[in-house]
Scaffold this motif. Structure first.
Motif, mmCIF file in Angstrom:
data_model
loop_
_atom_site.group_PDB
_atom_site.id
_atom_site.type_symbol
_atom_site.label_atom_id
_atom_site.label_comp_id
_atom_site.label_asym_id
_atom_site.label_seq_id
_atom_site.Cartn_x
_atom_site.Cartn_y
_atom_site.Cartn_z
ATOM 1 N N MET A 9 -2.144 -27.982 -20.654
ATOM 2 C CA MET A 9 -2.886 -26.728 -20.790
ATOM 3 C C MET A 9 -2.052 -25.617 -20.172
ATOM 4 N N ASP A 33 -4.919 -20.921 -20.756
ATOM 5 C CA ASP A 33 -5.927 -21.909 -21.151
ATOM 6 C C ASP A 33 -6.750 -22.324 -19.941
ATOM 7 N N ARG A 92 -9.348 -19.880 -18.878
ATOM 8 C CA ARG A 92 -10.516 -19.953 -19.770
ATOM 9 C C ARG A 92 -11.360 -21.173 -19.465
ATOM 10 N N VAL A 93 -10.670 -22.309 -19.215
ATOM 11 C CA VAL A 93 -11.387 -23.542 -18.898
ATOM 12 C C VAL A 93 -12.248 -23.325 -17.652
ATOM 13 N N GLN A 136 -13.347 -20.389 -16.443
ATOM 14 C CA GLN A 136 -14.421 -19.433 -16.716
ATOM 15 C C GLN A 136 -15.609 -20.131 -17.360
ATOM 16 N N ARG A 137 -15.311 -21.018 -18.306
ATOM 17 C CA ARG A 137 -16.393 -21.729 -18.991
ATOM 18 C C ARG A 137 -17.039 -22.760 -18.076
ATOM 19 N N LYS A 196 -19.561 -21.137 -15.968
ATOM 20 C CA LYS A 196 -20.763 -20.838 -16.752
ATOM 21 C C LYS A 196 -21.595 -22.091 -16.966
ATOM 22 N N ARG A 197 -20.923 -23.184 -17.332
ATOM 23 C CA ARG A 197 -21.643 -24.441 -17.544
ATOM 24 C C ARG A 197 -22.309 -24.915 -16.261
ATOM 25 N N ALA A 201 -18.612 -29.952 -14.393
ATOM 26 C CA ALA A 201 -18.463 -29.126 -15.589
ATOM 27 C C ALA A 201 -17.013 -29.042 -16.063
ATOM 28 N N VAL A 210 -13.050 -30.385 -17.162
ATOM 29 C CA VAL A 210 -12.484 -31.365 -18.093
ATOM 30 C C VAL A 210 -11.662 -32.382 -17.309
#
Lengths: 219, 611
Positions: free
Chosen positions: A15, A19, A22-23, A25-26, A29-30, A85, A87
């Motif tokens: 990544m 990337d 962004r991972v 940031q999400r 949120k999750r 949350a 990966v």
């Protein structure tokens, strides 16, 4: 502002820096953790990573600064929620408040693993160690203004070479990671330039620990 | 020691697209898996992961007990070279296992110019390209998607096609395979059985015969198969499977946001549009179901943007209810709500104002034709007045960017129609000069023209495509009438659209052309970096195919068409009637004003067409 110490291992090393932003940031949120946003025309969530990691490089010592909107969760809770949350390959090791100023970050320990498919050449460790004890070592560096020559020796605090097994050598180095910065890939480039017969079939890099200018662990 | 793939990954562009491991990726224990499906998207990861259909069917198949569906994408050129240099066969992302180890290999085909990728992916997998060379149940290759509505160019390579919406039929197909594998059927037995599932088309069960002039003389159903195969649809979208736990890519994709489909079908009937006809009838989805799914999808994925998609979102009956509910949620959670393809009506203008509080995007129109006469011919119900009113509002609201999309080569088009585009653009510039809030920023008008490609199952399915030379003449004519510095004009090179036209209405003889092109390196034709017309030109020549036969010739109304076996629910007689209307310059009002009798409502049993 809270800070997270995290690692990036396994296939997550492919990544890119953007990337990964962004991972995160999400993932926030999750996890139900609301990041504050930057002011301006295009508000962005406030997350920043101290030293962008090159693609393919593993790390156990990445720092992420972030800011949450009205959050009363403890640092441990934040770390737990984030890990649920995230990966695979990206893992938060610790979240803490009041980290040191990033500008004090100066040094980095890394391991460069050199793989030789037909066995580690004889004397390789010795010759590699010898190369990096030279008074100067000029390597080409691609900069904004094209290719420049750079002496990497002043940026290497120490470097040891060990044979791990019949096919692998490991270089453990403590190098400058900020003002000036030495990209560990330059060490591999030096080997390719000055000891072409010791050019490995494959090399990979892992960041292990970060320090301030006095070689105290940086957090 | 590091394995081959992990040595290659650091050397290629965007390696994250080859590793899998994203959030919500589905992994299964192989000991619980009876059927393994390699779901292939014949383009890159960034394109494939943006495809809603693939996401739905990935979820549908993985919900099945004993079935594991994994994803496969076309590698970029650098990766393909590394794979070939190192004899590394194509793999699926979830398990990293070779595609050739899978039971079923599925393709979703949305674009004619990815045909080369399909054969190339089979080649890179080490799976025989020809259906007849794959014996036994292993590596059954099937395909769906809009291109399956004229599947003939791929007839020699794909074992069977699944027509229409896949939520139900895919389950039936994979379940049948599960049984076939357990009972050790032959491929032939399986194909005969799968052909009994409504919506399944097995091309090898039909013989195509030709006249001396190259047109079809007969399509002969063999082995008792039906004369036509009708596409499948989902009648009740509220209860249909919807994946709220979607894979969240770890690397940027083309549509990097949550995507919510608000309804299916289209009421408009633009005569050039394949989706507008082939996706009928119109079926609704209720606003409360959509709102619930939107919230679930957003919370599960962590996306900061959601798009309401459909063929024409303004025509969604409950758009007001849905957006009234979603705007407060999106504002509170800092989610950008994007509503593309809005029409220029009053409600949409009001909605645009509301959405503006989140983010201001550009203004895009697709008038498709420059004059009202030609817009009536194509039944594009967008008037100059609507465009100018919307522009007036937008310019006074601070917008300074307009994009306009047109087609050249539409039936009955004259130079007057071509120059009508320039006239329309100048009217927009004048409108900006009169209404712009802040002229200092200047106006940017982006005009793009595409080369009209006649598509099957549309009223224009018999039409000629104009020659590339004539297309370029019209482009240049238009270009010579753009003087203003505010205008940027782009026109597509004709080669790609000519090939698209050949394959869109192609027959079985074109299979050899694709194979020949792939043999000579054709791949990723949708990408400028790789599209090479020379390869295709040579392949057509080698295979003795006259490109003009499929393009500038036009098809006779009496002619047997290669896609006559496929029934998308629209009657040929309706298409012919629409073609007449087009030539008379008469519009057909949208379905909401009155049913035009296309025939698609016959596909429905439980509900009525919701046009």
């Amino acid at each position: 502002m809270p800070r997270a110490l995290f690692q990036k291992t396994g296939d997550a090393v492919y990544m890119s820096h953007l990337d990964l932003m962004r991972v995160f940031q999400r993932a926030f949120k999750r996890a139900g953790l609301h990041l504050t946003h930057t002011q301006g025309y295009n508000p962005r969530p406030s997350v920043s990573i101290a030293l962008p990691l090159s693609l393919g490089v593993q790390s156990r010592c990445e720092l992420l600064d972030f800011d949450l909107e009205g959050c009363d969760a403890s640092c441990e809770e934040i770390a737990g929620k984030l890990n649920n949350a995230l990966v695979s390959g990206v893992r938060v090791l610790e979240v803490y408040q009041d980290g040191r100023k990033i500008r004090d970050l100066a040094l980095l320990d890394c391991t460069i693993t050199l793989e030789y498919d037909s066995g580690v050449p004889e004397d390789a460790c010795c010759r590699l160690a010898g190369l990096f004890s030279a008074p100067a070592l000029i390597v080409e560096k691609k900069g904004k203004n094209g290719i420049v020559e750079q002496d990497i020796i002043p940026m290497i605090r120490r470097l040891t070479v060990n044979q791990v097994d019949g096919n692998t050598c490991a270089l453990d180095a403590r190098i400058c990671c900020q003002n000036p910065t030495l990209n560990p890939a330059q060490i591999v480039a030096a080997i390719e330039r000055y000891l072409p017969d010791l050019k490995p079939d494959f090399a990979f890099i892992c960041r292990n620990e970060i320090y301030d200018g006095n070689e105290t662990i940086f957090r | 020691m590091t394995d081959l793939l992990h040595r290659i990954l650091p050397t290629v562009q965007k390696p994250a697209r080859y590793t899998g491991g994203e959030f919500n990726e589905i992994k299964k224990d192989l000991k619980d898996v009876r059927v393994r499906v390699a779901f292939c998207f014949p383009d890159t990861y960034e394109i494939g992961m943006s495809n809603l259909g693939m996401r739905i069917l990935y979820g549908v198949m993985n919900q099945m007990d004993g079935v594991w569906c994994e994803r496969v994408f076309a590698p970029w050129g650098d990766m393909q070279k590394a794979m070939e240099d190192n004899h590394l066969p194509l793999w699926a992302l979830e398990s990293q296992h070779c595609v050739k180890d899978f039971d079923m290999i599925a393709f979703t085909i949305g674009y004619e110019m990815c045909y080369a990728n399909i054969l190339n992916m089979l080649r890179l997998s080490g799976v025989p390209m020809h259906s007849k060379d794959r014996q036994g149940l292993k590596n059954i290759v099937f395909a769906g998607g809009v291109c399956a509505y004229n599947p003939e160019p791929l007839a020699d390579y794909i074992d069977f096609f699944s027509l229409g919406e896949g939520e139900e039929i895919t389950v039936q197909i994979v379940s049948l395979y599960d049984r076939a594998k357990a009972e050790n059927w032959s491929k032939d037995v399986f194909l005969h059985e799968v052909a009994k599932i409504p919506g399944v088309y097995v091309p090898s069960f039909y013989r195509h015969e030709y006249n001396d002039d190259g047109t079809l003389s007969a399509i002969v159903p063999l082995e008792g198969t039906p004369k036509t195969v009708t596409k499948r649809i989902i009648e009740d979208l509220d209860s249909a499977y919807w994946p709220t736990k979607m894979i969240v890519p770890s690397t940027e994709i083309v549509h990097d946001r949550a995507n919510l489909e608000v309804f299916r079908g289209c009421i408009r009937g633009c005569r050039f549009c394949q989706a507008g006809f082939s996706c009928r009838p119109v079926r609704r989805k209720s606003a409360d179901v959509l709102y619930r799914q939107a919230v679930e999808t957003l919370e599960d994925s962590g996306n900061n943007e959601i798009t309401l998609s459909s063929l024409s979102t303004s025509d969604y009956r409950q758009l007001r209810e849905l957006t009234d509910a979603m705007i407060p949620y999106c504002e509170a959670h800092r989610v950008n709500l994007s509503v593309p393809s809005l029409r220029a009506d009053n409600f949409s203008r009001e909605l645009m104002q509301k959405l503006q509080t989140v983010r201001k995007s550009g203004l895009t129109f697709a008038p498709e034709a420059g004059t009202q006469r030609l817009r009536d011919v194509i039944n594009k119900n967008l008037t100059e007045e609507e465009i100018l009113t919307t522009c007036t509002n937008a310019f006074s609201g601070g917008w300074n960017n307009v994009k306009l999309y047109f087609m050249l080569g539409l039936p009955t088009e004259t130079d007057e129609d071509v120059l009508g585009i320039a006239e329309l653009v100048y009217k927009i510039i004048k409108c900006w000069q009169e209404h712009a809030q802040n002229k200092k920023r200047g106006l940017r008008i982006h005009v793009a023209t595409a080369y009209f490609v006649p598509k099957p199952h549309t009223p224009f399915q018999w039409e000629k495509q104009i020659s590339p030379a004539e297309y370029l003449r019209r482009c240049k004519l238009l270009k010579s009438h753009f003087y203003s510095k505010s205008i940027t004009y782009d026109y597509h090179a004709p080669d790609l659209s000519r090939l698209e036209a050949i394959f869109a209405r192609g027959d079985r003889r074109l299979g050899a052309v694709i194979e020949e092109a792939v043999k000579n390196g054709a791949k990723l034709d949708g990408w400028d970096e790789y599209f090479n017309y020379g390869i295709w030109f040579d392949a057509l020549k080698t295979c003795g195919i006259d490109a003009d036969f499929y393009t500038v010739r036009g098809y006779g109304e009496e002619e047997i068409l290669p896609w006559d076996t496929i029934d998308v629910g629209i009657s040929k007689c309706f298409l012919l009637k629409e073609r007449r209307q087009a030539y008379n310059g008469k519009i057909t009002p949208d379905c909401r004003e009155g049913c035009a009798g296309c025939g698609a409502n016959c596909l429905l049993q439980e509900v009525k067409c919701d046009a």
